[in-house]
Scaffold this motif. Structure first.
Motif, PDB file in Angstrom:
ATOM      1  N   PRO A 274      -5.587  -0.115   5.053  1.00 47.88           N
ATOM      2  CA  PRO A 274      -5.138  -1.775   5.024  1.00 47.88           C
ATOM      3  C   PRO A 274      -6.372  -2.705   4.921  1.00 47.88           C
ATOM      4  CG  PRO A 274      -4.564  -0.945   7.068  1.00 47.88           C
ATOM      5  CD  PRO A 274      -5.116   0.524   6.314  1.00 47.88           C
ATOM      6  N   THR A 275      -7.631  -2.210   5.501  1.00 51.78           N
ATOM      7  CA  THR A 275      -8.431  -3.141   5.535  1.00 51.78           C
ATOM      8  C   THR A 275      -9.253  -3.237   4.060  1.00 51.78           C
ATOM      9  OG1 THR A 275      -9.360  -1.929   7.428  1.00 51.78           O
ATOM     10  CG2 THR A 275     -11.041  -3.429   6.571  1.00 51.78           C
ATOM     11  N   MET A 276      -8.945  -2.179   3.229  1.00 54.26           N
ATOM     12  CA  MET A 276      -9.622  -2.374   2.190  1.00 54.26           C
ATOM     13  C   MET A 276      -8.604  -2.612   0.874  1.00 54.26           C
ATOM     14  SD  MET A 276     -12.559  -1.023   1.727  1.00 54.26           S
ATOM     15  CE  MET A 276     -13.841  -0.243   2.867  1.00 54.26           C
ATOM     16  N   THR A 277      -7.306  -2.767   1.284  1.00 55.73           N
ATOM     17  CA  THR A 277      -6.203  -3.088   0.045  1.00 55.73           C
ATOM     18  C   THR A 277      -5.739  -4.546   0.379  1.00 55.73           C
ATOM     19  OG1 THR A 277      -4.667  -1.831   1.342  1.00 55.73           O
ATOM     20  CG2 THR A 277      -5.566  -0.669  -0.303  1.00 55.73           C
ATOM     21  N   SER A 278      -4.825  -4.756  -0.338  1.00 53.13           N
ATOM     22  CA  SER A 278      -4.399  -6.166  -0.422  1.00 53.13           C
ATOM     23  C   SER A 278      -4.169  -7.135   0.676  1.00 53.13           C
ATOM     24  CB  SER A 278      -2.855  -6.285  -1.170  1.00 53.13           C
ATOM     25  OG  SER A 278      -2.965  -5.419  -2.089  1.00 53.13           O
ATOM     26  N   ARG A 279      -3.763  -6.354   1.709  1.00 51.86           N
ATOM     27  CA  ARG A 279      -3.504  -7.314   2.895  1.00 51.86           C
ATOM     28  C   ARG A 279      -4.629  -7.989   3.537  1.00 51.86           C
ATOM     29  NH1 ARG A 279       0.699  -7.659   7.132  1.00 51.86           N
ATOM     30  NH2 ARG A 279      -0.138  -9.618   8.268  1.00 51.86           N
ATOM     31  N   TYR A 280      -5.835  -7.233   3.718  1.00 49.59           N
ATOM     32  CA  TYR A 280      -7.035  -7.681   4.589  1.00 49.59           C
ATOM     33  C   TYR A 280      -8.101  -7.863   3.297  1.00 49.59           C
ATOM     34  CZ  TYR A 280      -4.391  -7.333   8.343  1.00 49.59           C
ATOM     35  OH  TYR A 280      -3.312  -7.599   9.515  1.00 49.59           O
TER      36      TYR A 280
ATOM     37  N   ALA B 288     -11.010  -6.320   1.993  1.00 51.01           N
ATOM     38  CA  ALA B 288     -12.480  -6.258   2.321  1.00 51.01           C
ATOM     39  C   ALA B 288     -13.314  -6.405   1.015  1.00 51.01           C
ATOM     40  CB  ALA B 288     -12.904  -4.955   3.011  1.00 51.01           C
ATOM     41  N   GLU B 289     -12.981  -6.222   0.030  1.00 49.52           N
ATOM     42  CA  GLU B 289     -13.686  -6.322  -1.182  1.00 49.52           C
ATOM     43  C   GLU B 289     -14.455  -7.509  -1.597  1.00 49.52           C
ATOM     44  OE1 GLU B 289     -11.835  -5.051  -4.763  1.00 49.52           O
ATOM     45  OE2 GLU B 289     -13.792  -4.176  -5.665  1.00 49.52           O
ATOM     46  N   ARG B 290     -13.826  -8.635  -0.850  1.00 49.47           N
ATOM     47  CA  ARG B 290     -14.004 -10.167  -1.061  1.00 49.47           C
ATOM     48  C   ARG B 290     -15.478 -10.176  -0.416  1.00 49.47           C
ATOM     49  NH1 ARG B 290     -11.219 -12.826   3.399  1.00 49.47           N
ATOM     50  NH2 ARG B 290     -10.145 -10.916   4.334  1.00 49.47           N
TER      51      ARG B 290
ATOM     52  N   GLY C 144     -22.294  -7.270 -20.245  1.00 52.08           N
ATOM     53  CA  GLY C 144     -21.686  -6.034 -19.802  1.00 52.08           C
ATOM     54  C   GLY C 144     -21.240  -6.125 -17.988  1.00 52.08           C
ATOM     55  N   MET C 145     -22.396  -6.553 -17.471  1.00 48.58           N
ATOM     56  CA  MET C 145     -22.356  -6.737 -15.880  1.00 48.58           C
ATOM     57  C   MET C 145     -21.171  -7.885 -15.810  1.00 48.58           C
ATOM     58  SD  MET C 145     -24.083  -4.838 -14.334  1.00 48.58           S
ATOM     59  CE  MET C 145     -25.095  -4.647 -13.178  1.00 48.58           C
ATOM     60  N   PHE C 146     -21.207  -8.820 -16.477  1.00 42.09           N
ATOM     61  CA  PHE C 146     -20.055  -9.811 -16.044  1.00 42.09           C
ATOM     62  C   PHE C 146     -19.058  -9.389 -16.594  1.00 42.09           C
ATOM     63  CE2 PHE C 146     -23.337 -13.262 -15.836  1.00 42.09           C
ATOM     64  CZ  PHE C 146     -22.914 -14.171 -14.422  1.00 42.09           C
ATOM     65  N   TYR C 147     -18.780  -8.499 -17.560  1.00 43.38           N
ATOM     66  CA  TYR C 147     -17.427  -7.842 -17.936  1.00 43.38           C
ATOM     67  C   TYR C 147     -16.879  -7.127 -16.775  1.00 43.38           C
ATOM     68  CZ  TYR C 147     -16.912  -9.830 -22.565  1.00 43.38           C
ATOM     69  OH  TYR C 147     -17.280 -10.364 -23.860  1.00 43.38           O
ATOM     70  N   ALA C 148     -17.824  -6.248 -16.300  1.00 44.71           N
ATOM     71  CA  ALA C 148     -17.217  -5.467 -15.233  1.00 44.71           C
ATOM     72  C   ALA C 148     -16.843  -6.350 -13.843  1.00 44.71           C
ATOM     73  CB  ALA C 148     -18.618  -4.418 -14.772  1.00 44.71           C
ATOM     74  N   GLY C 149     -17.609  -7.388 -13.693  1.00 40.95           N
ATOM     75  CA  GLY C 149     -17.449  -8.161 -12.547  1.00 40.95           C
ATOM     76  C   GLY C 149     -15.853  -8.726 -12.970  1.00 40.95           C
ATOM     77  N   PHE C 150     -15.585  -9.212 -14.042  1.00 41.31           N
ATOM     78  CA  PHE C 150     -14.272  -9.734 -14.416  1.00 41.31           C
ATOM     79  C   PHE C 150     -13.315  -8.811 -14.052  1.00 41.31           C
ATOM     80  CE2 PHE C 150     -16.399 -13.289 -16.744  1.00 41.31           C
ATOM     81  CZ  PHE C 150     -15.703 -14.313 -16.167  1.00 41.31           C
ATOM     82  N   ARG C 151     -13.795  -7.425 -14.735  1.00 39.55           N
ATOM     83  CA  ARG C 151     -12.689  -6.356 -14.405  1.00 39.55           C
ATOM     84  C   ARG C 151     -12.233  -6.244 -12.832  1.00 39.55           C
ATOM     85  NH1 ARG C 151     -13.908  -0.744 -13.577  1.00 39.55           N
ATOM     86  NH2 ARG C 151     -11.816   0.347 -13.508  1.00 39.55           N
ATOM     87  N   ARG C 152     -13.130  -6.153 -12.128  1.00 33.49           N
ATOM     88  CA  ARG C 152     -12.904  -5.994 -10.542  1.00 33.49           C
ATOM     89  C   ARG C 152     -12.264  -7.464 -10.234  1.00 33.49           C
ATOM     90  NH1 ARG C 152     -18.134  -4.208  -7.540  1.00 33.49           N
ATOM     91  NH2 ARG C 152     -16.993  -4.270  -5.768  1.00 33.49           N
ATOM     92  N   LYS C 153     -12.498  -8.612 -10.534  1.00 33.94           N
ATOM     93  CA  LYS C 153     -11.732  -9.670 -10.197  1.00 33.94           C
ATOM     94  C   LYS C 153     -10.355  -9.611 -10.650  1.00 33.94           C
ATOM     95  CE  LYS C 153     -12.130 -13.557  -8.302  1.00 33.94           C
ATOM     96  NZ  LYS C 153     -12.733 -13.758  -6.864  1.00 33.94           N
ATOM     97  N   ILE C 154     -10.145  -9.201 -11.931  1.00 39.52           N
ATOM     98  CA  ILE C 154      -8.792  -9.297 -12.513  1.00 39.52           C
ATOM     99  C   ILE C 154      -7.698  -8.067 -12.067  1.00 39.52           C
ATOM    100  CG2 ILE C 154      -7.377  -8.702 -14.496  1.00 39.52           C
ATOM    101  CD1 ILE C 154      -9.940  -9.960 -16.210  1.00 39.52           C
TER     102      ILE C 154
ATOM    103  N   ILE D  14      -4.369  -8.875  -9.809  1.00 42.38           N
ATOM    104  CA  ILE D  14      -3.032  -8.114 -10.086  1.00 42.38           C
ATOM    105  C   ILE D  14      -2.635  -7.545  -8.889  1.00 42.38           C
ATOM    106  CG2 ILE D  14      -2.096  -6.035 -11.284  1.00 42.38           C
ATOM    107  CD1 ILE D  14      -4.166  -6.686 -13.445  1.00 42.38           C
ATOM    108  N   GLN D  15      -3.533  -7.189  -8.030  1.00 46.65           N
ATOM    109  CA  GLN D  15      -3.211  -6.469  -6.712  1.00 46.65           C
ATOM    110  C   GLN D  15      -2.913  -7.510  -5.584  1.00 46.65           C
ATOM    111  OE1 GLN D  15      -6.130  -3.548  -5.746  1.00 46.65           O
ATOM    112  NE2 GLN D  15      -5.423  -1.996  -7.423  1.00 46.65           N
ATOM    113  N   ASN D  16      -3.183  -8.784  -5.884  1.00 46.59           N
ATOM    114  CA  ASN D  16      -3.093  -9.807  -5.012  1.00 46.59           C
ATOM    115  C   ASN D  16      -3.719  -9.964  -4.064  1.00 46.59           C
ATOM    116  OD1 ASN D  16      -1.245 -11.924  -4.045  1.00 46.59           O
ATOM    117  ND2 ASN D  16       0.500 -11.080  -3.266  1.00 46.59           N
ATOM    118  N   ARG D  17      -4.919  -9.743  -4.410  1.00 46.30           N
ATOM    119  CA  ARG D  17      -6.253  -9.714  -3.580  1.00 46.30           C
ATOM    120  C   ARG D  17      -7.075 -10.995  -4.008  1.00 46.30           C
ATOM    121  NH1 ARG D  17      -9.775  -5.519  -3.971  1.00 46.30           N
ATOM    122  NH2 ARG D  17      -8.582  -4.430  -5.670  1.00 46.30           N
ATOM    123  N   VAL D  18      -7.988 -11.429  -3.181  1.00 42.45           N
ATOM    124  CA  VAL D  18      -8.798 -12.477  -3.569  1.00 42.45           C
ATOM    125  C   VAL D  18      -9.969 -11.710  -4.607  1.00 42.45           C
ATOM    126  CG1 VAL D  18     -10.856 -14.146  -2.898  1.00 42.45           C
ATOM    127  CG2 VAL D  18      -8.728 -13.655  -1.423  1.00 42.45           C
ATOM    128  N   GLY D  19     -10.425 -10.567  -4.158  1.00 40.93           N
ATOM    129  CA  GLY D  19     -11.721  -9.796  -5.118  1.00 40.93           C
ATOM    130  C   GLY D  19     -12.937 -10.312  -4.784  1.00 40.93           C
TER     131      GLY D  19
END
Lengths: 181, 302, 193
Positions: free
Chosen positions: A39-45, A47-49, B22-32, B36-41
């Motif tokens: 949960p720390t790593m995935t959507s809810r919390y 941590a990747e930010r 290439g680096m920015f594309y990889a960064g965009f990939r992580r962000k996108i 999609i997974q409803n995270r900030v990224g």
């Protein structure tokens, strides 16, 4: 030009900034803390930010998470994993079991103080700490890295004999590869 | 204008451009993927921080000479491939060695890096690396066949093996090759995710089952070199696709728009896919992509 | 009425009593049957229960240290999947130099339990194969699950203890002092004050 103190200071600031914002995490899933990592790593919390990201092998990892109690048998593996990691490396101890043994304080095969065997930079208290607490621990670690105080890897090298003595007290049959300083 | 100074400056500039993009594309990939997974990224520049941090790490691992050379092989392959690909249709700085190599040479040199990587990973002695290498080579057998068929179809249809020649034909005809030879384009497009090794084709470095596979013994500076090489090579592949099928680009903005649009295809597919097993991946590549490759060959020959 | 409910249990007990020399046998409650046997009777009883009575599932095997009697009690727990009855087969062996027959030819999985009991209690199983070292690594003390093994003394001798809670005082004030540190930014939003 090289090795003069002022330029080293600037290099340190840049290095610490990069290290702080890019933590590759190796979760050593012992005990119940292993279930707090997903949960720390995935959507809810998420941590990747903070730049925290999982690493699959010790060679690539910066942070070793000891998520719970350590049996004497697992301690051997943890020491090997820790020594395989590349400097600078940090250790986070999760929960009361890593701090003082917790509910397993009088067990014949569970160690009580993790920091006697490998240097710990941040302890997170709780039984088990929730993902918020884990993230708070990561923020604390980032703060320590920024200030240059997260020097567990350096302490380990300097006090290697002391740590080895403690480790060998538990691991009686010591068949391990040498630590490559 | 044709001085050696301009050449060297151009080569450096091209490498820098490929690295940054290439680096920015990889960064965009992580962000996108995070969105999609409803995270900030992570921030878009996260990969630069990762590389900087990896460079600042100390390394005390020695498995042998090939282990030290493997990342260098990879980056040599990436940069030298970049030199033979026309980044822009015309221009002062990005011409490099466009006219010296042809498509067949490109196909050869693109295998050079993975080969070095396989040797280096083999020397580390890690069992995960060995499994990863064998999986990678199997997957390569899978996607290289439809990809080569698509390229050969283009060569037969337009009677040239030169990338610049194909670019000229596209600008003369006024149409892109994705329209003038659609079957080859479809075959190449279907083979593309395998080349990028994103999900569902990330069977080589599967972190959950193989502990990141061939790179599992490489950390610190080695890993940063590999990340750099990977981002350059992503740019190379995208530019090659744009050159072959989408009419190339006459300025950098056009190039970025076209490559980014093309890049979204493996990224978005990967974001919603689980991982294939090795035989599933090969079965996929030898299914419809191979069919379209054959169809393209027949279409080109008759 | 109660006879009807315990019909299957009674039937099993009658069969076993007729066939074997049981030290003790009783129905604990519905679905629980307990028999106590001599060590040499263990294999015949288990085989009979498996082959003839339908107790095909080997659920568990454990050991109890009765240090006052100088004996180990080993419990085999079997399960009948259709009648849904647990059968407890208990046997006692002397603590010193006692040994039990190995039953892993009846149920393969018994091997694991037997090795664990051998390691944790030091009880010998005749003809048990498998590595001597099973869960414990490099253990050179007496087996740790025996009751004459003083765990606390061992722990005090081998492990370190963090100081601070020997007096068992109320530490809430101390903890309150510690939490007065500044919170990180993202946590301020959620704090009560």
């Amino acid at each position: 030009m090289y090795n003069d103190k002022e330029s080293q200071k600037i290099v340190d600031i840049i290095q610490n900034f990069a290290r702080k914002h890019s933590l590759f995490v190796l979760a050593y899933g012992t005990g119940c803390g292993a279930i707090e990592i997903p949960p720390t790593m995935t959507s809810r919390y998420d941590a990747e930010r903070f730049g925290i990201r999982g690493a699959a092998t010790p060679r690539q990892a910066d942070v070793l998470l000891i998520t719970g109690y350590l049996a004497t048998k697992t301690l051997k593996r943890v020491i090997r994993v820790y020594e395989q990691m590349q400097d600078p490396k940090y250790v986070m101890g999760f929960g009361s079991c890593a701090i003082n043994g917790g509910m397993y304080w009088d067990s014949y095969n569970t160690i009580n103080m993790l920091d006697k065997y490998i240097p710990v930079d941040v302890y997170i208290n709780g039984c088990m700490p929730r993902p918020e607490a884990v993230i708070a621990g990561f923020v604390k670690l980032q703060k320590l890295i920024q200030e240059g105080k997260a020097d567990g890897w350096d302490r380990y090298k300097k006090n290697l004999d002391e740590y080895r003595a403690n480790q060998k007290k538990i691991i009686t049959n010591w068949v391990m590869p040498d630590f490559n300083r | 204008m044709e001085g050696i100074g301009y050449k060297i400056l151009g080569a450096l500039l091209t490498t820098l451009l490929a690295f940054t993009v290439g680096m920015f594309y990889a960064g965009f990939r992580r962000k996108i993927i995070a969105r999609i997974q409803n995270r900030v990224g992570p921030p878009v520049y996260q990969n630069f921080l990762d590389v900087l941090k990896l460079l600042s790490k100390k390394t005390s691992v020695n498995h042998g000479i090939m282990q030290h050379l493997a990342p260098l092989w990879l980056i040599t392959m990436s940069v030298s491939t970049l030199m033979f690909i026309p980044v822009l249709k015309d221009g002062l700085f990005f011409t490099n060695l466009n006219f010296s190599g042809d498509l067949i040479f490109l196909l050869y040199i693109m295998v050079f890096g993975p080969l070095g990587m396989a040797l280096g990973a083999g020397q580390t002695g890690n069992p995960n690396s060995a499994i990863g290498v064998s999986r990678g080579l199997t997957q390569m057998v899978g996607f290289e066949i439809p990809w080569i068929m698509a390229i050969v179809a283009l060569m037969i249809q337009y009677k040239t093996t030169s990338v610049t020649g194909l670019l000229d034909i596209q600008s003369q005809n006024g149409t892109w090759m994705m329209f003038s030879s659609p079957l080859a384009f479809i075959a190449a497009l279907l083979a593309m995710p395998g080349m990028f090794r994103y999900a569902p084709f990330d069977i080589v470095g599967a972190p959950a089952e193989l502990a990141s596979g061939p790179i599992s013994e490489f950390g610190g500076k080695y890993l940063s070199t590999m990340m750099t090489s990977g981002s350059i090579f992503a740019f190379v592949k995208l530019t090659l696709y744009v050159d072959l099928f989408m009419g190339g680009a006459s300025n950098l903005i056009e190039l970025v728009i076209k490559t980014f649009a093309l890049y979204m295809y493996p990224v978005l597919w990967g974001a919603v896919s689980p991982r294939f097993r090795t035989e599933q991946a090969v079965r996929y590549f030898w299914g419809w992509p191979l069919f379209f490759g054959f169809a393209a060959l027949i279409y080109a020959a008759f | 009425m109660s006879e009807n409910i315990l019909h299957n249990e009674q039937k099993l007990l009658n069969l076993l009593e007729k066939k074997f020399l049981l030290k003790e046998s009783r129905i604990i409650r519905a679905k629980r049957v307990e028999v106590k046997v001599e060590p040499k009777e263990v294999i015949p009883v288990l085989l009979y229960a498996k082959e003839n009575s339908g107790y095909i599932h080997f659920a568990h095997m454990s050991c109890v240290d009765w240090i006052e009697d100088g004996e180990f009690e080993v419990v085999y727990i079997l399960w009948h999947p259709e009648e849904k009855i647990n059968l407890f087969v208990k046997t006692r062996v002397p603590r010193d130099n006692g040994s039990l027959p190995n039953i892993d030819f009846i149920w393969r999985q018994a091997n694991t339990y037997e090795r664990e009991i051998r390691e944790m209690f030091g009880l010998r199983f005749e003809g048990l194969e498998g590595r001597k070292e099973f869960i414990l690594e490099d253990w050179n003390n007496i087996p740790p699950m025996r009751r004459d093994f003083d765990t606390e003394a061992y722990v005090k001798e081998v492990f370190f203890h963090r100081l601070g809670r020997e007096d068992a005082k109320d530490v809430r004030e101390k903890i309150q002092e510690r939490t007065d540190e500044e919170l990180p930014d993202f946590a301020k939003k959620y704090s009560r004050d």
